[in-house]
Design an enzyme around this catalytic site. Structure first.
Site, PDB file in Angstrom:
ATOM      1  N   GLU A  82       8.814 -16.208  20.095  1.00 53.62           N
ATOM      2  CA  GLU A  82       7.764 -17.233  20.134  1.00 53.62           C
ATOM      3  C   GLU A  82       8.254 -18.597  19.683  1.00 53.62           C
ATOM      4  OE1 GLU A  82       7.538 -14.275  18.563  1.00 53.62           O
ATOM      5  OE2 GLU A  82       6.154 -13.153  19.841  1.00 53.62           O
ATOM      6  N   PHE A  85       0.854 -14.904  16.553  1.00 48.87           N
ATOM      7  CA  PHE A  85       2.200 -15.352  16.922  1.00 48.87           C
ATOM      8  C   PHE A  85       2.188 -16.777  17.492  1.00 48.87           C
ATOM      9  CE2 PHE A  85       2.028 -10.683  18.194  1.00 48.87           C
ATOM     10  CZ  PHE A  85       2.222 -10.267  16.888  1.00 48.87           C
ATOM     11  N   ARG A 129     -10.133 -10.932  22.272  1.00 51.33           N
ATOM     12  CA  ARG A 129      -9.878  -9.743  23.087  1.00 51.33           C
ATOM     13  C   ARG A 129     -11.135  -9.035  23.575  1.00 51.33           C
ATOM     14  NH1 ARG A 129      -8.991  -4.152  21.211  1.00 51.33           N
ATOM     15  NH2 ARG A 129      -7.962  -3.018  22.886  1.00 51.33           N
TER      16      ARG A 129
END
Lengths: 318, 284
Positions: free
Chosen positions: A61, A86, A170
């Protein structure tokens, strides 16, 4: 209380995926980078349609943020995609130096934010990301509330010159804002006019705030409900205008109390219009594994918690 | 002594002035990093006065020109001097280095629009990634110019360097030339003692890069090596040059010691340093 109907049930990350595909069709400077989470971020459609504008960086990342900054310098509009954890803490120094301080036009798109990531547990459930990102000069922080708004925000940020942190999640959640809405960065949205209390909510908690408003209405309490999809820059005018009227505030967010939306609004009010307020947020704890709705209940991030806060501060006010 | 090529002689003269600028800037600020700056003066002069194809006035996007990134931002004095001497901004501005309200920040920054700077650097390990992004953008833009990035050898200890190294080889970023200043010194002492890089060339080769080596304080070799490296681009493989330099090169008492990594000379030391460096273009 204004009536909101559930138009559909979808995840906000799919709103991002749809928005990315749409904006890329309109703007050929848009490129996308992903750190081994292409389908989790719903970037597959973009990848398929624009393979030459999609860059797989693997599980790296920090490198992704640097590459995005380099592409931005050269006039591209890079969208980076990975989990919120991240996208922020893991790469904070890269974002700080190569993106924010360097005025790089990078769109940091972060999925799976907050407790509603669910079963993966605390390592992945970042609750500090809004705080980290809003502290950075030059950084815009956006946390839309549903699929339609996430899609609209994803499209809108391409036309804004500057670094953006776009936070979404999500789980499948109610869709209640209009399709094809125009997203205006930094513009709070009044969802319900009220006179007794101002409820400022962001992200997944906006729907909870609406449900709380319905419960309060049944009890004869008129709640003004405002969707703060942009935490930075904060729509100070809209907030002050509402609080002038209600003189009572509850904030709601899927984030730590420290550094979140409530913290931003408290800062504004303490300096301009000191007002009794309460905050629905995570109380300086890490999350844990569980189903999203179980976690939201256990950590006190539901409509019932908003109602409870409203009733408590109303009592202490009188 | 062999007769020096007039072109190499011209570049060496510029490098001498750049070294004067470096020690004067660091002395004037009372802080800064002379060691690595002096060691990289020959490379930076070769790049900006011979190798890079760039346009003035400065255009931050770098479209249609070669781009240079400095990853080890602490050697900003050499970059500022070379940029000023190459005409990016007025050499008088060098006097403001590290002072309040200056565009010449301790580490390079973009916020005041200093010509020549495209990204901030200072926190180590980030420049290679940025350069890769710029190089890939060039490919998307069908711009066949090159991207250069200078890193330090101590900086090779940062994990992000190796993320970037892996990526550039995998994606065949072959319009990119990395240069590593191998001076063997870092703040706490010799690199070998602090955190050995072992066989650095083998590491880069193992990551899939074409590896060259050069003596970085020999202008003729620097120029030849950079031209050679340029010839190795567009071959589906990124290129890296291990540039062996002497930290503090050009000032005898600053050479070969990490003690001059980040220390400013006092008045007496400045005078001793300047006595060793010919003023060729006029001090700022």
């Amino acid at each position: 209380m204004k009536k909101y109907t559930i138009l559909d049930r979808k995840d906000t990350r799919s709103g991002f995926g749809a928005g990315l595909l749409e904006v890329a069709q309109k703007n050929d400077q848009v490129v996308a980078l992903c750190a081994d989470l292409t389908s989790s971020l719903k970037m597959d459609a973009f990848q398929k349609r624009f393979p030459h504008r999609f860059f797989q960086v693997g599980i790296a990342e920090a490198n992704m943020m640097g590459i995005a900054a380099g592409m931005a310098i050269s006039g591209k509009i890079p969208y980076t995609g990975t989990f919120a954890n991240f996208s922020t803490g893991r790469v904070y120094d890269q974002i700080r130096q190569s993106i924010a301080y360097s005025h790089a036009n990078v769109k940091i798109c972060a999925s799976h934010a907050g407790l509603t990531l669910g079963e993966d547990g605390a390592t992945h459930q970042i609750l500090e990301d809004i705080g980290m990102m809003k502290m950075l000069p030059h950084m815009t922080v956006i946390n839309p509330c549903d699929y339609n708004q996430t899609k609209a925000a994803t499209i809108a940020i391409a036309d804004y010159q500057g670094a953006v942190y776009l936070r979404f999640g999500r789980p499948v959640m109610p869709v209640f804002t209009p399709p094809d809405q125009v997203f205006e960065i930094g513009k709070a949205l009044l969802l319900n006019e009220g006179t007794d209390v101002s409820i400022f909510a962001t992200g997944h908690l906006v729907w909870e705030a609406i449900k709380a408003g319905e419960i309060l209405a049944e009890q004869g309490i008129s709640a003004e409900i405002i969707n703060i999809h942009t935490i930075k820059p904060l729509d100070t005018e809209a907030i002050l205008q509402s609080v002038q009227k209600t003189r009572l505030v509850v904030t709601a967010e899927e984030h730590q109390l420290n550094g979140g939306l409530g913290d931003s609004i408290a800062q504004l009010l303490a300096q301009n219009l000191p007002t009794r307020m309460a905050m629905v947020a995570v109380q300086d704890r890490f999350g844990e594994s569980g189903k999203p709705e179980e976690l939201m209940q256990k950590y006190g991030l539901t409509a019932a918690n908003i109602v409870e806060k409203v009733l408590t501060i109303r009592k202490s006010k009188s | 002594m062999a007769i020096e090529d007039p072109e190499i002689s011209r570049l060496n003269k510029i490098a001498s002035q750049v070294r004067r600028d470096i020690v004067r800037m660091v002395h004037g600020a009372g802080s800064g990093h002379p060691g690595g700056s002096l060691g990289c003066a020959d490379l930076m002069v070769a790049l900006y006065f011979k190798i890079l194809r760039y346009k003035l006035p400065f255009n931050k996007t770098g479209q249609g020109e070669d781009m240079f990134f400095l990853s080890n931002g602490h050697i900003s004095p050499v970059w500022y001097s070379v940029l000023a001497r190459a005409g990016f901004f007025d050499v008088k501005e060098l006097a403001t280095f590290r002072k309040i309200n200056s565009r010449l920040q301790g580490h390079p920054a973009t916020h005041e629009g200093l010509e020549g700077i495209r990204i901030a650097s200072g926190s180590l390990g980030q420049g290679l990634s940025v350069a890769i992004g710029a190089a890939q953008a060039k490919k998307l833009n069908q711009d066949n110019h090159l991207v250069y990035v200078l890193m330090g050898d101590g900086e090779q200890q940062e994990g992000q360097i190796w993320e970037a190294a892996m990526y550039a080889a995998h994606h065949e970023v072959d319009n990119l030339i990395g240069i590593i200043d191998v001076n063997g010194q870092q703040i706490d002492g010799p690199v070998e003692q602090v955190m050995s890089l072992k066989d650095l060339g083998a590491k880069w080769r193992a990551f899939g890069w074409r590896v060259l080596e050069m003596r970085g304080n020999d202008m003729e070799e620097v120029v030849k090596s950079l031209i050679h490296a340029r010839g190795l681009t567009s071959r589906q493989q990124p290129v890296v040059i291990l540039m062996h330099t002497t930290m503090g090169y050009g000032v005898d008492f600053m050479m070969n010691s990490h003690k001059w990594h980040g220390t400013a000379p006092n008045d007496e030391q400045l005078a001793r340093a300047l006595a060793q460096l010919e003023e060729t273009l006029g001090d700022y």
